[in-house]
Design an enzyme around this catalytic site. Structure first.
Site, short mmCIF file in Angstrom:
data_model
loop_
_atom_site.label_atom_id
_atom_site.label_comp_id
_atom_site.label_asym_id
_atom_site.label_seq_id
_atom_site.Cartn_x
_atom_site.Cartn_y
_atom_site.Cartn_z
N ASN A 1 0.84 -1.21 0.00
CA ASN A 1 0.00 0.00 0.00
C ASN A 1 0.86 1.25 0.00
O ASN A 1 1.98 1.23 0.53
CB ASN A 1 -0.88 0.07 1.25
CG ASN A 1 -1.97 -0.97 1.27
OD1 ASN A 1 -2.38 -1.48 0.23
ND2 ASN A 1 -2.45 -1.29 2.46
N ASP B 1 0.84 4.67 1.86
CA ASP B 1 0.18 5.27 3.02
C ASP B 1 0.11 6.79 2.88
O ASP B 1 1.11 7.44 2.52
CB ASP B 1 0.97 4.96 4.30
CG ASP B 1 0.82 3.51 4.74
OD1 ASP B 1 -0.03 2.80 4.17
OD2 ASP B 1 1.58 3.10 5.64
N GLU C 1 -4.20 -9.14 4.23
CA GLU C 1 -4.51 -8.01 3.35
C GLU C 1 -4.41 -8.35 1.87
O GLU C 1 -4.45 -7.45 1.04
CB GLU C 1 -3.60 -6.81 3.68
CG GLU C 1 -4.02 -6.09 4.95
CD GLU C 1 -3.26 -4.81 5.20
OE1 GLU C 1 -3.76 -3.99 5.98
OE2 GLU C 1 -2.16 -4.61 4.64
N THR D 1 0.63 -11.00 20.99
CA THR D 1 1.26 -9.74 21.33
C THR D 1 0.28 -8.91 22.15
O THR D 1 -0.89 -8.78 21.80
CB THR D 1 1.70 -8.97 20.07
OG1 THR D 1 0.57 -8.80 19.19
CG2 THR D 1 2.78 -9.74 19.34
N SER E 1 1.82 -2.91 25.38
CA SER E 1 2.81 -2.46 26.37
C SER E 1 3.11 -3.51 27.43
O SER E 1 4.06 -3.34 28.21
CB SER E 1 2.30 -1.19 27.06
OG SER E 1 1.08 -1.44 27.72
N GLY F 1 3.74 -6.90 26.66
CA GLY F 1 4.76 -7.81 26.13
C GLY F 1 4.15 -8.84 25.19
O GLY F 1 3.11 -8.60 24.58
N ASP G 1 3.54 -5.01 12.71
CA ASP G 1 4.27 -5.44 11.52
C ASP G 1 5.77 -5.50 11.81
O ASP G 1 6.47 -6.40 11.34
CB ASP G 1 4.01 -4.47 10.36
CG ASP G 1 2.55 -4.47 9.93
OD1 ASP G 1 1.88 -5.49 10.13
OD2 ASP G 1 2.10 -3.44 9.41
#
Length: 301
Positions: A10, A12, A138, A218, A221, A223, A249
């Site tokens: 993409n 951006d 995507e 994930t 903040s 971990g 990403d």
């Protein structure tokens, strides 16, 4: 250490403002930037800057937006051999970033939605030479299914980042080596709200029931939690966030590079966490990915 990324490309268009507008409101922005993006491109850039040889499989149009992508890949010395052009529009993302670094994004798939199984098959020779395969949500479903088939055919480690979240066909997780949802995505697929490690383990167990070999959740903040029957938790590194666009990403691309290099899962988690943390200290997505040298310096502090 090769990473094959089958994913989105993409351009951006990012705006920066003190606060997000409410419905029907206009606010004044501080800046606008146009640059490379898309989960595939972002992850490929993170992997390349982490030291991997990156093979990108994707599709762009023949328009002005495509030029941004081409120039970025050339500058990063990534392989363009399997980036296919068609007559449609290149994918695009419209991104708003507020003063806290939080973001809101609208993605227009464009050519990404037209990436075909045949386009992926054109890169089959790359799968025969080893490496790690990395996919996201995507591009077209058929392109993802073909990437999975080739990864399994040649015994390559496959990482599936299930973002943006969407319902997948039954059996899709079967044979996936590592699935990497964030907390929201983990809840979407498992029905289990992830608020900490205990919830994360239960959600990870559900992914394994669905056929995944291992899971990394994930948790921003807090971990990242790895689970393959035995949990490993790596706490997040503390930084001042400027722009969180592309943090996931960054983590996924760096994880792929680290595993392709032969790092253990614990080493790979720490390395990927450092890359993810550093990426939010700069504005932008692909352009914010840190170099290998920056990451190694950060890890020894």
């Amino acid at each position: 250490m090769k990473v094959i990324v089958v994913g989105s490309l993409n351009t951006d268009i990012t705006t920066y403002t003190d606060r997000f507008p409410v419905a029907g409101e206009t606010v004044t922005g501080k800046d606008v930037r146009i640059g490379p993006g898309g989960k595939g491109s972002n992850q490929a850039t993170a992997a390349a800057r982490s030291g991997a040889e990156v093979i990108m499989v994707g599709k762009i149009g023949k328009d002005d937006l495509a030029a941004t992508m081409k120039s970025h890949f050339l500058a990063e010395k990534m392989c363009l051999d399997y980036i296919v052009e068609d007559d449609g529009a290149t994918g695009c993302a419209l991104i708003e970033v507020d003063s806290t670094g939080e973001n809101r994004i609208v993605v227009i798939p464009g050519a990404n939605g037209r990436l075909s199984a045949a386009d992926v098959d054109a890169a089959e020779q790359e799968f025969t030479h080893g490496g790690v395969v990395l996919i996201q949500n995507e591009t077209s479903l058929e392109s993802r299914l073909e990437a999975k088939r080739l990864a399994m055919k040649y015994g390559l480690t496959m990482i599936y980042n299930p973002a943006p979240m969407q319902k997948m066909p039954n059996g899709f997780f079967e044979g996936v080596d590592i699935v990497t949802p964030n907390e929201t995505e983990a809840e979407f697929f498992t029905g289990i709200a992830v608020r900490g490690c205990e919830d994360g383990i239960r959600a990870a167990e559900k992914f394994i029931e669905l056929g995944a070999k291992s899971v990394i959740i994930t948790m921003g903040s807090k971990g990242a939690l790895y689970y393959d029957g035995t949990p490993i938790f790596v706490p997040a590194m503390k930084v001042k966030a400027v722009d969180t666009t592309g943090a996931g990403d960054a983590f996924n691309g760096a994880l792929a590079a680290a595993l392709a290099e032969g790092k253990t899962i614990t080493e790979a988690l720490k390395f990927a966490g450092a890359v993810g943390a550093l990426s939010v200290t700069k504005v932008g997505a692909a352009t914010a990915m840190p170099s290998r040298e920056e990451t190694e310096e950060f890890l020894i502090k």
